[in-house]
Design an enzyme around this catalytic site. Structure first.
Site, PDB file in Angstrom:
ATOM      1  N   LYS A  78     -29.257  12.275 -43.680  1.00 35.83           N
ATOM      2  CA  LYS A  78     -30.478  11.828 -43.009  1.00 35.83           C
ATOM      3  C   LYS A  78     -31.657  12.729 -43.378  1.00 35.83           C
ATOM      4  CE  LYS A  78     -28.974   8.314 -40.526  1.00 35.83           C
ATOM      5  NZ  LYS A  78     -29.493   6.945 -40.662  1.00 35.83           N
ATOM      6  N   SER A  86     -32.235  10.610 -37.582  1.00 29.99           N
ATOM      7  CA  SER A  86     -31.360  11.200 -36.569  1.00 29.99           C
ATOM      8  C   SER A  86     -31.844  12.576 -36.154  1.00 29.99           C
ATOM      9  CB  SER A  86     -29.935  11.312 -37.113  1.00 29.99           C
ATOM     10  OG  SER A  86     -29.103  12.034 -36.234  1.00 29.99           O
ATOM     11  N   TYR A  88     -23.120  13.996 -42.673  1.00 32.39           N
ATOM     12  CA  TYR A  88     -23.887  12.865 -42.139  1.00 32.39           C
ATOM     13  C   TYR A  88     -25.322  13.273 -41.857  1.00 32.39           C
ATOM     14  CZ  TYR A  88     -26.056  10.085 -38.516  1.00 32.39           C
ATOM     15  OH  TYR A  88     -26.989   9.375 -37.786  1.00 32.39           O
TER      16      TYR A  88
END
Length: 334
Positions: free
Chosen positions: A145, A117, A141
Site C-alpha cells: 500500500k 490503508s 501487505y
C-alpha cells in the site's frame, strides 16, 4: 458520474458501489472474483478479469466511454498471508496496479481514488496519527500500500494521473440494508474471529497481549464500512477541488478518531449480544502491530466527511451479515 470500481464485487468495493448509487452515481464493476461475489454485482455492469489486463481495460472503456473516475479497491489484504507469500502480494497489489495506471492513462482517465490503508503508519507513542505521521509498514501487505502510494504521487507529478489516497483504518459492519458484506465465512480480523468463536461456542483468542497499549492488546480504529463507502463518494464528488492539476495528489485518513483495544472490542461485543465471551491470550501473528488511530480532521475540513456510525452499530451489522452470509453463499454456488 459514471465510476469504474476495481474490486467492485468485494466487501469494500460493493459497498462503495451502493453508496455511489445512493448518491446518484453509476458504478461499473471490475473484479476477478477471487474473493468477491458476482451476487454483489447484481443489476450493475460487471467485468470479470484482471486489473492488469490492458485488453480488458480497453474493452471496459470502449463500452463505457463516459467513465469519469476510477476507484481502486482490488487488492490482496490478509496480513499473515502476505508474510507467507510476499511475492504474490507485490505482484498483485503493486505490479498489476502499475499496469492499471498505464491502461487508464492511455485512455485519458486521470481521476483515481485509491483505497489505501492506515497499516502503513509507524506506531506513535500515543497511538495516534495524522496524514503527515511517519510511515513504517509492518507487513508486506502494508508495504504494498505504501509503495503504490509512492507510485501514485510520482505519477501524479509527472502528469499521468491525479490521485486521492484514502488511508482507512479497520472496516467492520456490512451494508446497512444487508445487500453486501464480507464474503469470507472465517475472516482473519479481530471482529470476524470474535463472531466465529462466539457462534461456535469456543474461546476467543486475542493474538498478542503484550503490546505497549493501555491493556496490552492491539489498538484499532474500527470504522463502519458504510461510513468508509461514504468517504469514497465524498472524494469522488470533491475530486477536482482537492486534487487539481496544480496539486494532483492528496491523502486523507478515514477513521473515527477513537482508539479501541481488542479487550474493549470484546466488552462492546458482550454489550451488544448480552453474552459473556470466554477469552484466552495467544501469541502475536506475523506482521501484526500495536496499531494506531487517527487524530486528523483533514477529511472533515476538505471532504465534508465524518464517521457517523458507532462501534456497536458495526458489531450489530456484522452479526446480522454473518447470519445472512450462508444463504448468500448458497445462492452463489447454486
Amino acid at each position: 458520474m459514471k465510476v469504474l470500481i476495481t474490486g467492485g464485487a468485494g466487501f469494500i468495493g460493493s459497498t462503495v458501489a451502493s453508496a455511489c448509487e445512493q448518491a446518484g452515481h453509476e458504478p461499473v464493476l471490475l473484479d476477478d472474483l477471487s474473493t468477491g461475489l458476482s451476487a454483489f454485482a447484481l443489476g450493475r455492469p460487471l467485468y470479470v478479469g484482471d486489473v492488469g489486463d490492458p485488453v480488458l481495460i480497453s474493452r471496459v472503456v470502449s463500452e463505457h466511454p463516459d467513465i469519469a473516475a476510477v476507484v481502486h479497491c482490488a487488492a490482496k489484504i490478509v496480513v499473515p498471508d502476505s508474510v507467507a507469500k510476499p511475492l504474490d502480494y507485490y505482484a498483485n497489489n503493486v505490479g498489476k496496479g502499475v499496469e492499471l495506471l498505464r491502461s487508464l492513462a492511455r485512455h485519458g482517465l486521470t481521476r483515481f481514488v485509491f483505497s489505501s490503508s492506515a497499516s502503513i503508519y509507524a506506531v506513535s507513542d500515543d497511538f495516534t496519527v495524522d496524514e503527515d505521521s511517519p510511515l513504517a509498514p509492518a507487513s508486506p501487505y502494508a508495504a504494498t500500500k505504501a509503495m503504490f502510494e509512492t507510485i501514485l504521487e510520482d505519477a501524479s507529478h509527472a502528469g499521468d494521473v491525479r490521485a486521492v489516497s484514502l488511508r482507512y483504518f479497520n472496516p467492520i459492519g456490512a451494508d446497512p440494508e444487508l445487500r453486501t458484506g464480507l464474503s469470507i465465512p472465517e475472516p482473519s480480523h479481530a471482529l470476524g474471529r470474535l463472531i466465529s468463536s462466539w457462534r461456535a461456542g469456543r474461546p476467543f483468542t486475542i493474538t498478542g497481549h503484550d503490546w505497549p497499549t493501555p491493556d496490552g492488546t492491539g489498538i484499532r480504529d474500527y470504522i463502519h464500512v458504510w461510513d468508509l463507502a461514504r468517504a469514497h463518494v465524498a472524494a469522488l464528488e470533491r475530486f477536482d477541488e482537492v486534487a487539481p492539476a496544480s496539486n494532483p495528489y492528496r491523502v486523507y485518513n478515514i477513521g473515527t478518531g477513537r482508539g479501541v483495544t481488542v479487550r474493549e472490542l470484546v466488552t462492546a461485543f458482550e454489550s451488544v449480544t448480552g453474552d459473556a465471551v470466554d477469552v484466552v491470550d495467544g501469541p502475536r501473528r506475523p506482521g501484526d502491530s500495536a496499531g494506531v488511530y487517527t487524530r486528523s480532521e483533514r477529511a472533515a475540513r476538505e471532504l465534508d466527511w465524518r464517521a457517523e456510525r458507532t462501534l456497536e452499530d458495526g458489531i450489530r451489522d456484522s452479526l446480522a451479515w454473518a447470519e445472512r452470509l450462508p444463504d448468500v453463499l448458497g445462492a452463489a454456488s447454486a
